[in-house]
Write a protein that holds these residues in place. Sequence first.
Motif, PDB file in Angstrom:
ATOM      1  N   TYR A 310       0.812  -1.220   0.000  1.00  0.00           N
ATOM      2  CA  TYR A 310       0.000   0.000   0.000  1.00  0.00           C
ATOM      3  C   TYR A 310       0.845   1.269   0.000  1.00  0.00           C
ATOM      4  N   LYS A 311       2.168   1.083  -0.070  1.00  0.00           N
ATOM      5  CA  LYS A 311       3.093   2.229  -0.090  1.00  0.00           C
ATOM      6  C   LYS A 311       2.897   3.157   1.105  1.00  0.00           C
ATOM      7  N   LEU A 312       2.695   2.574   2.268  1.00  0.00           N
ATOM      8  CA  LEU A 312       2.520   3.388   3.476  1.00  0.00           C
ATOM      9  C   LEU A 312       3.870   3.626   4.132  1.00  0.00           C
ATOM     10  N   TYR A 329      -9.638  -3.658   9.559  1.00  0.00           N
ATOM     11  CA  TYR A 329     -10.491  -2.493   9.271  1.00  0.00           C
ATOM     12  C   TYR A 329      -9.843  -1.651   8.161  1.00  0.00           C
ATOM     13  N   PHE A 330      -8.561  -1.399   8.337  1.00  0.00           N
ATOM     14  CA  PHE A 330      -7.845  -0.607   7.329  1.00  0.00           C
ATOM     15  C   PHE A 330      -7.894  -1.285   5.963  1.00  0.00           C
ATOM     16  N   GLU A 331      -7.605  -2.575   5.926  1.00  0.00           N
ATOM     17  CA  GLU A 331      -7.555  -3.254   4.620  1.00  0.00           C
ATOM     18  C   GLU A 331      -8.907  -3.247   3.917  1.00  0.00           C
ATOM     19  N   THR A 332      -9.964  -3.450   4.691  1.00  0.00           N
ATOM     20  CA  THR A 332     -11.309  -3.404   4.097  1.00  0.00           C
ATOM     21  C   THR A 332     -11.563  -2.016   3.518  1.00  0.00           C
ATOM     22  N   THR A 333     -11.224  -0.992   4.288  1.00  0.00           N
ATOM     23  CA  THR A 333     -11.439   0.386   3.834  1.00  0.00           C
ATOM     24  C   THR A 333     -10.612   0.683   2.589  1.00  0.00           C
ATOM     25  N   ALA A 334      -9.329   0.330   2.654  1.00  0.00           N
ATOM     26  CA  ALA A 334      -8.426   0.650   1.553  1.00  0.00           C
ATOM     27  C   ALA A 334      -8.878  -0.021   0.256  1.00  0.00           C
ATOM     28  N   LYS A 335      -9.293  -1.284   0.367  1.00  0.00           N
ATOM     29  CA  LYS A 335      -9.723  -2.006  -0.837  1.00  0.00           C
ATOM     30  C   LYS A 335     -11.003  -1.402  -1.406  1.00  0.00           C
ATOM     31  N   LYS A 341      -3.519   5.356   0.996  1.00  0.00           N
ATOM     32  CA  LYS A 341      -2.908   6.387   1.847  1.00  0.00           C
ATOM     33  C   LYS A 341      -3.980   7.208   2.552  1.00  0.00           C
ATOM     34  N   LEU A 342      -5.017   7.541   1.787  1.00  0.00           N
ATOM     35  CA  LEU A 342      -6.128   8.288   2.361  1.00  0.00           C
ATOM     36  C   LEU A 342      -6.789   7.464   3.471  1.00  0.00           C
ATOM     37  N   ALA A 343      -6.986   6.177   3.201  1.00  0.00           N
ATOM     38  CA  ALA A 343      -7.607   5.290   4.194  1.00  0.00           C
ATOM     39  C   ALA A 343      -6.744   5.220   5.451  1.00  0.00           C
ATOM     40  N   ALA A 344      -5.427   5.076   5.279  1.00  0.00           N
ATOM     41  CA  ALA A 344      -4.517   4.976   6.419  1.00  0.00           C
ATOM     42  C   ALA A 344      -4.616   6.227   7.279  1.00  0.00           C
ATOM     43  N   ASN A 345      -4.639   7.372   6.614  1.00  0.00           N
ATOM     44  CA  ASN A 345      -4.740   8.634   7.324  1.00  0.00           C
ATOM     45  C   ASN A 345      -6.008   8.739   8.159  1.00  0.00           C
ATOM     46  N   TRP A 346      -7.114   8.383   7.546  1.00  0.00           N
ATOM     47  CA  TRP A 346      -8.385   8.499   8.263  1.00  0.00           C
ATOM     48  C   TRP A 346      -8.481   7.509   9.408  1.00  0.00           C
ATOM     49  N   THR A 380     -12.335  11.282  -3.091  1.00  0.00           N
ATOM     50  CA  THR A 380     -11.509  11.041  -4.283  1.00  0.00           C
ATOM     51  C   THR A 380     -12.236  11.432  -5.571  1.00  0.00           C
ATOM     52  N   ASP A 381     -13.577  11.355  -5.563  1.00  0.00           N
ATOM     53  CA  ASP A 381     -14.266  11.774  -6.795  1.00  0.00           C
ATOM     54  C   ASP A 381     -14.677  13.256  -6.740  1.00  0.00           C
TER      55      ASP A 381
END
Length: 477
Positions: A310-312, A329-335, A341-346, A380-381
Amino acid sequence: MQWETVIGLEIHTQLATKSKIFSGAPTAYGAEPNTQACAVDLGLPGVLPVLNKEVVRMAAKFGLAIGARVAPISIFARKNYFYPDLPKGYQISQYELPIVETGKLEIELEDGTTKIIGVTRAHLEEDAGKSLHEDFHGMTGIDLNRAGTPLLEIVSEPDMRSAKEAVAYMKKMHSLVTYLGISDGNMQEGSFRCDANVSVRPVGQAEFGTRTELKNINSFRFVEKAINFEVERQIDVLEGGGKITQETRLYDADKDETRSMRSKEEAMDYRYFPDPDLLPVEVSENLLNEVKASLPELPDAKRNRFVEEYKLSREDANQLTADRETADYFETTAKACADAKLAANWVNVSLAGALNKEGKDISESPVSADMLAGMLKRITDNTISGKIAKEVFEAMWNGEGDADAIIDKKGLKQITDTGAIEAVLDEIIAANPAQVEQLKGGKDKLMGFFVGQVMKQTGGKANPGQVNQLLKKKLGL
Ligand code: ADP
Ligand code: MG
């Protein structure tokens, strides 16, 4: 004189089995006193202990996870002492031949460097009962529900050099046993607690100083405080010309100090001997292979994968992988939102902050991973800005629905209509002639001022990038 601190930890982890280590009685926490102790746990005459196979698997799992030697044969011994919460008069533990020997655990220090802490051994044992002092006047009650609960005692080498390192080690060990699913790690309920052995020595001296042992600490914060207090105390004693006595001390969290419980002279002779009621424990090659195949992805591996995949940053990945639930939780969100990166931050900032504020576990989060991803997609959109997203997140947290519903209901969509933004810009340009001149004259910093004004007037709903472009166009920059 410069002093160096030396620390070794003994961590007691309660193993998450349904039944006890040598009996079929349940281990569930919080039952009425003495409703979960059977004849074996009570130490009645004529009964025999039978080893719970699951604890052997769990210990083996742990041993493999720390790269230790899992002993093909280990022995249960009797540790003899008298105490009201131990009706048998001995605790069954492992002494000379523990099930796990010589492993290691990598910890991460605050400056980002890593350090390997040696694990001397880990052995299986039964917990004792509990004395209840508060509920009775002039008497002590005994609750034997905990008697016979399986524990894994994990003994470290004296490899830590500060309270911070000890906390890092304890946290990492906590993370590991919960990842492995061998313990619930609940510290309030005593499922994960430690004794800290502490000594100091002059910097440069090879031999260790005399140590004291701080008993039964059940929080990360208290470990740090107890060790720091004890280090100061020992230095004071030594610098005052005194000597450290090897002793057991108790940390009093209310007073933030340690107090002597008993010295080495008063230490008990436990008269260990192999328990004649129990056979040697055999861990076969087959069992080991089976356990190896069942190992989940461990924290370090997961952290490394998050950095790669994820290039974190390592720091973000460390925070996300500290416990398995957060990592999932993070992986579900990121996918789901396709912006890791946005997911990790949040997850690391807004979600962690909100959970922390309300003392909630991530499993209790009112905002699910899918809900968060749904909102991140709107960032993102370009439907909403990052700033408006904070408002949307708060509304989701308060149960007002998912992101799309909230954006709709509150009219939070970003203004993308160029005409509308231009109209606002025109007003602002007209109202600030002096700033316009300065900006034209090359004072680029003022771009921020204009963008800020537009954001203010539109309630944060303009797209800053777009405002920037329009402003430049209008002023011919
Ligand atoms: P015991 O059998 O009395 O409990 P061990 O030698 O097994 O003693 O050590 C118990 C713990 O104390 C281990 O975690 C070890 O790393 C730690 N330890 C031993 N010596 C020291 C010392 N001088 N300073 C700090 N910790 C120590
Ligand atoms: Mg000890």
